[in-house]
Scaffold this motif. Structure first.
Motif, mmCIF file in Angstrom:
data_model
loop_
_atom_site.group_PDB
_atom_site.id
_atom_site.type_symbol
_atom_site.label_atom_id
_atom_site.label_comp_id
_atom_site.label_asym_id
_atom_site.label_seq_id
_atom_site.Cartn_x
_atom_site.Cartn_y
_atom_site.Cartn_z
ATOM 1 N N LEU A 181 4.722 -1.815 -15.778
ATOM 2 C CA LEU A 181 4.018 -1.455 -14.544
ATOM 3 C C LEU A 181 2.637 -0.899 -14.854
ATOM 4 N N ALA A 182 1.593 -1.489 -14.278
ATOM 5 C CA ALA A 182 0.223 -1.013 -14.476
ATOM 6 C C ALA A 182 -0.207 -0.078 -13.359
ATOM 7 N N SER A 183 0.294 -0.325 -12.160
ATOM 8 C CA SER A 183 -0.010 0.550 -11.033
ATOM 9 C C SER A 183 1.060 0.354 -9.973
ATOM 10 N N HIS A 184 1.191 1.359 -9.139
ATOM 11 C CA HIS A 184 2.180 1.290 -8.059
ATOM 12 C C HIS A 184 1.697 2.188 -6.934
ATOM 13 N N ILE A 185 1.213 1.600 -5.849
ATOM 14 C CA ILE A 185 0.769 2.362 -4.685
ATOM 15 C C ILE A 185 1.611 1.928 -3.490
ATOM 16 N N SER A 186 2.291 2.868 -2.905
ATOM 17 C CA SER A 186 3.097 2.602 -1.724
ATOM 18 C C SER A 186 2.356 3.104 -0.492
ATOM 19 N N ASN A 187 2.168 2.227 0.494
ATOM 20 C CA ASN A 187 1.460 2.567 1.740
ATOM 21 C C ASN A 187 2.465 2.613 2.885
ATOM 22 N N ASN A 188 2.529 3.735 3.561
ATOM 23 C CA ASN A 188 3.519 3.936 4.610
ATOM 24 C C ASN A 188 2.857 4.516 5.862
ATOM 25 N N ILE A 189 3.236 3.989 7.017
ATOM 26 C CA ILE A 189 2.693 4.467 8.294
ATOM 27 C C ILE A 189 3.859 4.912 9.176
ATOM 28 N N TYR A 190 3.742 6.124 9.701
ATOM 29 C CA TYR A 190 4.753 6.667 10.597
ATOM 30 C C TYR A 190 4.081 7.077 11.906
ATOM 31 N N LYS A 191 4.756 6.836 13.025
ATOM 32 C CA LYS A 191 4.203 7.194 14.330
ATOM 33 C C LYS A 191 5.243 7.951 15.143
ATOM 34 N N LYS A 192 4.797 9.033 15.763
ATOM 35 C CA LYS A 192 5.667 9.816 16.628
ATOM 36 C C LYS A 192 4.824 10.421 17.732
ATOM 37 N N ASP A 193 5.148 10.112 18.979
ATOM 38 C CA ASP A 193 4.379 10.598 20.135
ATOM 39 C C ASP A 193 2.911 10.232 19.932
ATOM 40 N N THR A 194 2.022 11.222 19.919
ATOM 41 C CA THR A 194 0.590 10.928 19.754
ATOM 42 C C THR A 194 0.155 10.986 18.293
ATOM 43 N N LYS A 212 -4.022 9.309 -20.556
ATOM 44 C CA LYS A 212 -3.904 10.040 -19.299
ATOM 45 C C LYS A 212 -3.508 9.095 -18.168
ATOM 46 N N TRP A 213 -2.501 9.491 -17.431
ATOM 47 C CA TRP A 213 -2.053 8.737 -16.267
ATOM 48 C C TRP A 213 -2.393 9.523 -15.018
ATOM 49 N N GLN A 214 -2.761 8.807 -13.973
ATOM 50 C CA GLN A 214 -3.121 9.452 -12.712
ATOM 51 C C GLN A 214 -2.175 8.993 -11.608
ATOM 52 N N PHE A 215 -1.750 9.968 -10.814
ATOM 53 C CA PHE A 215 -0.843 9.705 -9.706
ATOM 54 C C PHE A 215 -1.502 10.148 -8.403
ATOM 55 N N LEU A 216 -1.386 9.307 -7.397
ATOM 56 C CA LEU A 216 -2.023 9.542 -6.101
ATOM 57 C C LEU A 216 -1.014 10.082 -5.090
ATOM 58 N N LEU A 217 -1.419 11.098 -4.328
ATOM 59 C CA LEU A 217 -0.686 11.529 -3.147
ATOM 60 C C LEU A 217 -1.728 11.729 -2.046
ATOM 61 N N ASP A 218 -1.796 10.772 -1.140
ATOM 62 C CA ASP A 218 -2.816 10.724 -0.094
ATOM 63 C C ASP A 218 -2.115 10.913 1.253
ATOM 64 N N ILE A 219 -2.377 12.052 1.898
ATOM 65 C CA ILE A 219 -1.723 12.390 3.161
ATOM 66 C C ILE A 219 -2.778 12.424 4.261
ATOM 67 N N ASP A 220 -2.680 11.502 5.189
ATOM 68 C CA ASP A 220 -3.637 11.363 6.292
ATOM 69 C C ASP A 220 -2.850 11.500 7.596
ATOM 70 N N LEU A 221 -3.074 12.593 8.306
ATOM 71 C CA LEU A 221 -2.301 12.876 9.520
ATOM 72 C C LEU A 221 -3.253 13.140 10.669
ATOM 73 N N PHE A 222 -3.031 12.443 11.793
ATOM 74 C CA PHE A 222 -3.938 12.636 12.927
ATOM 75 C C PHE A 222 -3.208 12.449 14.246
#
Length: 263
Positions: A181-194, A212-222
């Motif tokens: 595995l060279a990279s693994h990015i999981s993209n997830n979208i959740y919707k609740k009310d607004t 050095k390995w880099q791991f992403l945790l990207d949290i976008d909430l609106f």
């Protein structure tokens, strides 16, 4: 909000360090041309905090026909807002005809409570100055990069499972070629009310072929709404930030989070 386990924390809580690359606060509102008209006022209000500023432009384009082939040409550039930057470049405030966006790069962010005064000044006060009473988007996005140095040969799946909560990465166990595995990015979208949550995480591609390995945790909430009252903005920012904190704490293992309090 999205039913992540709630984490009780003392007021003004913060880790000694953070994984943050950037924190973005944003509101969007119906188009208003008062922003451009009030650029001198905005400079007066914010000039003491941000000595560097510049207008934000948008280009209008049109098609020019020469014989039968249309050629896309930029016809003119129009001012659509203003951008302010701190001296060190770690904080950027952009105010346009339909949004205010405040970006803080990780090294300059401590916690939400210490940022509240800035949010009041850069959002609530400016919205009031411009006569903007309703909002249609309120957002916080926090992008974390966890960097680990791997000094011995280990299975990549073992390292990934040493960073993220087990439910996030269980499916990787069933991939035969996981060790390549060279990279693994999981993209997830959740919707609740607004509300909408964009949750992205995984192993970032290694560009330098180092240990050095880099791991992403990207949290976008609106929140998307057509009639949110701007006077309640700070409370809504607080609600969104609390849920992002819950997600952050659930997504990462305790051993990873504990490293943030090490000297």
């Amino acid at each position: 909000m999205f039913e992540f386990p709630k984490v009780e924390k003392p007021r003004d809580f913060q880790y000694k360090h953070n994984f943050l690359k950037s924190v973005i606060f944003q509101v969007k509102y119906p188009f208003i041309n008062k922003v451009v008209d009030n650029i001198p006022l905005l400079k007066d209000r914010l000039g003491k905090l941000f000595k560097n500023s510049g207008e934000i432009f948008k280009s209008e384009v049109g098609f020019k026909f020469e014989e039968k082939t249309p050629i896309l040409q930029s016809t003119k550039s129009l001012t659509q807002g203003i951008e302010f930057r701190s001296d060190d470049g770690y904080k950027i405030l952009a105010i346009t005809e339909d949004s205010i966006t405040y970006t803080i790069f990780g090294a300059s962010y401590s916690n939400f409570e210490n940022t509240t005064k800035e949010l009041q000044q850069f959002f609530s006060n400016i919205l009031e100055e411009l006569g903007i009473k309703t909002l249609n988007r309120i957002a916080i996005r926090k992008i974390n990069i966890i960097e680990l140095e791997i000094l011995q040969q280990v299975k990549k799946n073992d390292i990934i499972q040493a960073v993220f909560n087990k439910p996030l990465v269980d499916s990787l166990n069933f991939i035969p070629s996981i060790n390549y595995l060279a990279s693994h990015i999981s993209n997830n979208i959740y919707k609740k009310d607004t509300y909408q949550l964009n949750l992205n995480y995984g192993l970032v591609p290694n560009q330098n072929e180092t240990s050095k390995w880099q791991f992403l945790l990207d949290i976008d909430l609106f929140s998307l709404t057509s009639d949110f009252v701007s006077s309640d903005l700070i409370n809504e920012f607080q609600n969104i930030n609390d849920e992002i904190f819950n997600i952050f704490n659930w997504a990462l293992l305790d051993s990873v989070k504990s490293s943030l309090n090490q000297e």
